[in-house]
Enzyme design. Structure first.
Site, PDB file in Angstrom:
ATOM      1  N   HIS A   1       0.864  -1.177   0.000  1.00 39.30           N
ATOM      2  CA  HIS A   1       0.000   0.000   0.000  1.00 39.30           C
ATOM      3  C   HIS A   1       0.903   1.230   0.000  1.00 39.30           C
ATOM      4  O   HIS A   1       1.407   1.652   1.040  1.00 39.30           O
ATOM      5  CB  HIS A   1      -0.888   0.025   1.243  1.00 39.30           C
ATOM      6  CG  HIS A   1      -1.930  -1.040   1.281  1.00 39.30           C
ATOM      7  ND1 HIS A   1      -2.928  -1.147   0.335  1.00 39.30           N
ATOM      8  CD2 HIS A   1      -2.144  -2.052   2.148  1.00 39.30           C
ATOM      9  CE1 HIS A   1      -3.704  -2.167   0.631  1.00 39.30           C
ATOM     10  NE2 HIS A   1      -3.246  -2.739   1.722  1.00 39.30           N
ATOM     11  N   VAL A   2       1.102   1.843  -1.158  1.00 34.85           N
ATOM     12  CA  VAL A   2       1.985   2.998  -1.249  1.00 34.85           C
ATOM     13  C   VAL A   2       1.592   3.810  -2.473  1.00 34.85           C
ATOM     14  O   VAL A   2       1.190   3.259  -3.507  1.00 34.85           O
ATOM     15  CB  VAL A   2       3.470   2.572  -1.335  1.00 34.85           C
ATOM     16  CG1 VAL A   2       3.757   1.796  -2.610  1.00 34.85           C
ATOM     17  CG2 VAL A   2       4.385   3.777  -1.212  1.00 34.85           C
TER      18      VAL A   2
END
Length: 415
Positions: free
Chosen positions: A177-178
């Site tokens: 998640h980035v």
């Protein structure tokens, strides 16, 4: 008079024409004056583009230099990865313009660096579980991160993460998640990106109730995730949250999907046209595929077609009854539908999210038609019809602000 006659004898070719400039001021060439001197002079005077000077030559060279430098700067600033350029040539120049004709029959190039910067609450837990199985089956390097609660990075954190990813054994697929990372900005090779998004209101509601009540894996699952949440907050009515403009139900918390594609620039977190357009540009230039969760099977089909070295056989695994049963356990519980008034307010607050969602959906459908896949869903209307889709039978990832959930995946994978 005598002086004029002497000048005429010295320059016999400069006679007629009523005293005009001498065509050969330094004397006629060997063999006498050319027979077409007068007509040639008139002919060349009508062709100004054949005249060149040092100034013209210098201007042309300067223009060429500027063009070359601009092209180099574009590549260093994160131009499309070579694989995407090859893919667009494979699909034809009309990939993003129309959907006519089947793809040519040839072998796709093989990217050795793939990044899945998964969006929270958009079904990525399903894909991660599938990737764990596929990495063992096909022998590629699945790289995950121990950090699951930080999507926005400082410049030094970006450099460090890109360095760690780039030194991984290839072929690799990195997932976390980035928000979008520009590898070229820090001198690295830009990888191929993939992602999946979802109807923005549906994603928001899934996250809202998941943080409070978890899923079917256990009654206390939500208590572990949000232990500090007060009871009055946990049981806060969704309509009250929206209508009373609680922080959780208003911007900037609702501006969630676009930053995953816009990038790490501070303006990417500000709801507006700048972030929206930059996200669209990155989708076109750096993402191989951005799928729609509502059409997940077609997403997996296209991933298998584009990236067979990673996703070959993924659909058969996904349809396996055992896998589907595990997926049903992670559906968010106690999800309720807000009132039409509340949904309309959400839609207005998320208008940029919806513009991006419709743009991605249109591109996804164009890609499907290019490969002969029929879209069962019609084009989305400009305004919602106050209908919230029922929960999909698929695993959903934790919110990017929540705790690590990798242990649960590992336990499933060991079974």
């Amino acid at each position: 008079m005598k002086k004029k006659q002497q000048q005429a004898q010295q320059h016999p070719g400069g006679g007629g024409g009523g005293g005009g400039a001498d065509a050969w001021p330094h004397g006629s060439p060997a063999g006498g004056a050319p027979p077409c001197l007068g007509s040639c002079k008139r002919r060349f005077s009508q062709l100004p583009f054949l005249r060149f000077s040092l100034r013209d030559y210098g201007f042309c060279m300067a223009t060429l230099l500027v063009f070359c430098l601009g092209s180099l700067f574009y590549q260093l600033s994160g131009g499309p990865p070579r694989f995407l350029l090859d893919l667009r040539q494979y699909l034809g120049n009309s990939t993003y313009l129309d959907d006519h004709g089947p793809p040519p029959s040839k072998v796709l190039p093989f990217p050795s660096q793939v990044v899945y910067n998964r969006v929270g609450k958009c079904g990525s837990r399903t894909v991660v579980l599938l990737l764990r199985i596929l990495s063992e089956k096909h022998g590629f390097n699945l790289v995950t991160s121990d950090i699951h609660n930080k999507t926005r990075l400082t410049k030094n954190e970006q450099m460090e993460l890109i360095k760690n990813i780039s030194t991984a054994e290839q072929p690799y697929l990195f997932t976390r998640h980035v928000h979008f990372l520009n590898f070229s900005r820090f001198g690295g090779d830009q990888p191929v990106y993939i992602n999946i998004i979802r109807d923005p209101v549906s994603r928001f509601l899934s996250n809202y109730f998941f943080r409070r009540f978890g899923d079917w894996r256990g009654e206390q699952n939500h208590m572990i995730r949000t232990p500090s949440m007060r009871q009055e907050e946990r049981y806060l009515d969704i309509n009250e949250c929206i209508l009373e403009n609680y922080p959780e139900c208003s911007n900037p918390r609702l501006f969630y999907i676009i930053p995953y594609f816009c990038g790490q620039h501070p303006r990417c977190r500000e709801p507006g046209e700048w972030a929206l357009e930059r996200a669209k540009l990155n989708v076109n230039e750096n993402f191989l595929l951005v799928g729609i969760l509502e059409e997940l099977e077609d997403v997996l089909l296209l991933l298998e077609r584009f990236l067979p070295h990673y996703f070959k056989g993924v659909l058969s695994i996904y349809k396996d009854p055992e896998h589907r049963k595990l997926g049903n356990m992670t559906v968010t519980v106690k999800k309720t539908v807000p009132s039409p008034e509340a949904v309309q307010i959400l839609y207005q607050r998320m208008r940029y999210e919806y513009e991006f969602y419709h743009y991605v959906k249109e591109q996804f459908h164009l890609m499907k038609r290019k490969f002969g896949l029929k879209s069962h869903a019609s084009r989305a209307p400009l305004n919602p019809q106050f209908f919230i889709p029922t929960p999909l039978e698929t695993e959903e990832p934790i919110d990017d602000e929540e705790q690590d959930d990798e242990k649960w995946l590992e336990d499933i994978y060991k079974r």
